[in-house]
Design an enzyme around this catalytic site. Structure first.
Site, PDB file in Angstrom:
ATOM      1  N   HIS A   1     -24.687 -26.670 -12.278  1.00 19.83           N
ATOM      2  CA  HIS A   1     -24.855 -27.916 -13.029  1.00 19.83           C
ATOM      3  C   HIS A   1     -26.242 -28.024 -13.677  1.00 19.83           C
ATOM      4  O   HIS A   1     -26.457 -28.935 -14.490  1.00 19.83           O
ATOM      5  CB  HIS A   1     -24.653 -29.127 -12.116  1.00 19.83           C
ATOM      6  CG  HIS A   1     -23.250 -29.299 -11.630  1.00 19.83           C
ATOM      7  ND1 HIS A   1     -22.156 -29.272 -12.470  1.00 19.83           N
ATOM      8  CD2 HIS A   1     -22.753 -29.496 -10.378  1.00 19.83           C
ATOM      9  CE1 HIS A   1     -21.051 -29.444 -11.759  1.00 19.83           C
ATOM     10  NE2 HIS A   1     -21.386 -29.569 -10.486  1.00 19.83           N
TER      11      HIS A   1
ATOM     12  N   ASP B   1     -15.592 -22.993  -9.564  1.00 20.01           N
ATOM     13  CA  ASP B   1     -15.914 -24.196  -8.795  1.00 20.01           C
ATOM     14  C   ASP B   1     -14.975 -25.325  -9.233  1.00 20.01           C
ATOM     15  O   ASP B   1     -14.512 -25.355 -10.380  1.00 20.01           O
ATOM     16  CB  ASP B   1     -17.368 -24.585  -9.064  1.00 20.01           C
ATOM     17  CG  ASP B   1     -17.905 -25.655  -8.135  1.00 20.01           C
ATOM     18  OD1 ASP B   1     -18.600 -25.295  -7.179  1.00 20.01           O
ATOM     19  OD2 ASP B   1     -17.643 -26.844  -8.390  1.00 20.01           O
TER      20      ASP B   1
ATOM     21  N   HIS C   1     -15.749 -28.257  -9.938  1.00 16.76           N
ATOM     22  CA  HIS C   1     -16.437 -29.027 -10.966  1.00 16.76           C
ATOM     23  C   HIS C   1     -16.803 -28.118 -12.134  1.00 16.76           C
ATOM     24  O   HIS C   1     -17.212 -26.974 -11.926  1.00 16.76           O
ATOM     25  CB  HIS C   1     -17.731 -29.644 -10.421  1.00 16.76           C
ATOM     26  CG  HIS C   1     -17.541 -30.471  -9.198  1.00 16.76           C
ATOM     27  ND1 HIS C   1     -17.685 -29.959  -7.928  1.00 16.76           N
ATOM     28  CD2 HIS C   1     -17.219 -31.778  -9.049  1.00 16.76           C
ATOM     29  CE1 HIS C   1     -17.473 -30.922  -7.037  1.00 16.76           C
ATOM     30  NE2 HIS C   1     -17.178 -32.029  -7.688  1.00 16.76           N
TER      31      HIS C   1
ATOM     32  N   ASP D   1     -15.119 -25.216  -3.251  1.00 15.33           N
ATOM     33  CA  ASP D   1     -14.756 -26.625  -3.124  1.00 15.33           C
ATOM     34  C   ASP D   1     -13.448 -26.986  -3.808  1.00 15.33           C
ATOM     35  O   ASP D   1     -13.100 -28.155  -3.897  1.00 15.33           O
ATOM     36  CB  ASP D   1     -15.892 -27.527  -3.620  1.00 15.33           C
ATOM     37  CG  ASP D   1     -16.439 -27.115  -4.973  1.00 15.33           C
ATOM     38  OD1 ASP D   1     -15.936 -26.150  -5.566  1.00 15.33           O
ATOM     39  OD2 ASP D   1     -17.409 -27.759  -5.430  1.00 15.33           O
TER      40      ASP D   1
END
Length: 343
Positions: free
Chosen positions: A158, A193, A195, A282
């Site tokens: 991120h 991931d 996200h 995740d």
């Protein structure tokens, strides 16, 4: 598989962070890395320690002042603001604004949210997390390893060129990919991931030498919210070199693996000579941050499919939090990848 890790990455240890109007337990805990390290060593993988490659490879991806600000923030402010974590709460729009002299103001400039508190050990941890990625990339680029795993913590995908976000300070996958570019003319990054890897997208969005493809949960109602949509495909020299493969909330293993196949076809079409995997665990159905239904066997099957590309590969740890199957999923993914490459 060679597991590269340095215990100095455990020094970033925030207890709480501010989310939805309240202080809650910070999900990105040192224990994540300890569990992954111990499970992978028990599964027979071999440990290696990273060398110190300095700040230049980090600056090759990130704004040098951003790097200096993060590395020096606690030293500059800890005596005044500590012992509590330093969390900037002013985050300006970048239009008609200017970078201030104040270190606290600079931290606000260089962050997008409140998930990246600065504590006494932050600089040490993020530095060695990046060194872990750099060292792993060098092992693969030199041919010493055909594939290797960087147990990076804190994670990185991120983090943009000059901003922190979502527990991420330095973008380890982007740093690894840039390092591989010293040897390979075309590098791909596959982000799995749950996200979207908005920071990695930001770093390479206008470049055509690094292909970025991210498989992630629909960002319209899920972090990172503002980017990660299917119509974002690059700009300038990077037109067509970014792809976002969006999953609906509740996506099944079959849904996720279908996106893996799509991503792998895109990487083949790009003609990648080396690969970085942003490995988020995740997506697991029991991860505290997951909205999709990945399983241990799903992770293993995804790893087999990626391994069949046969590319020199750096696996970089991203998300995956303290759910029941975290370490089991890491063992499943890395074990299946290793077996497929040696089959």
């Amino acid at each position: 598989m060679k597991i590269v890790f340095d215990e100095r990455q455990l020094a970033h240890d925030p207890e709480l962070y501010f989310r939805r109007g309240a202080l809650i337990g910070h999900p990105e805990q040192p224990q994540r890395a300890i569990l992954l390290r111990d499970a992978l060593l028990a599964a027979g993988h071999e440990r290696a320690h990273p060398a110190d490659h300095g700040l230049d490879p980090i600056r090759a991806v990130h704004d040098p002042d951003f790097v200096a600000c993060l590395m020096g923030a606690w030293e500059a402010l800890g005596a005044e603001l500590g012992p509590d974590p330093i969390v900037p709460t002013f985050h300006p729009q970048r239009r008609d604004t200017r970078l201030p002299a104040s270190v606290l103001g600079r931290l606000g400039w260089y962050s997008t949210d409140t998930s990246c508190p600065i504590v006494p050990g932050t600089a040490q941890a993020i530095y060695w997390s990046a060194q872990t990625a750099i060292d792993t990339a060098d092992r693969v680029a030199s041919g010493a390893e055909s594939h290797a795993y960087a147990l990076c913590r804190p994670p990185g995908h991120h983090a943009t060129h000059d901003q922190t976000m979502g527990f991420c300070f330095f973008n380890n996958a982007a740093i690894a990919a840039q390092r591989l570019r010293g040897t390979f003319s075309k590098v791909a990054i596959l982000d799995v991931d749950t996200h979207g890897g908005n920071g990695t997208e930001d770093v390479f969005y206008r470049r055509g030498d690094v292909f970025f493809v991210s498989i992630h949960t629909d960002p319209s109602a899920y972090t990172p919210f503002f980017t990660g949509y299917a119509d974002e495909t690059g700009a300038g020299d990077g037109v067509g070199a970014t792809r976002n493969l969006v999953l609906p909330v509740g996506a099944s293993v079959d849904d996720i693996l279908a996106r893996y196949d799509e991503a792998l076809d895109l990487i083949r079409g790009f003609g990648a000579e080396a690969l970085v995997i942003s490995l988020g665990l995740d997506m697991s159905k029991d991860d505290p941050l997951s909205l999709v239904g990945m399983t241990g066997e799903g992770f293993a099957e995804g790893a087999r499919r990626i391994a069949r590309l046969g590319l020199p590969t750096v696996l970089v740890q991203e998300g995956g939090y303290l759910g029941p199957s975290l370490s089991d999923n890491a063992v499943a993914f890395l074990g299946a990848f290793d077996e497929a490459r040696h089959a």
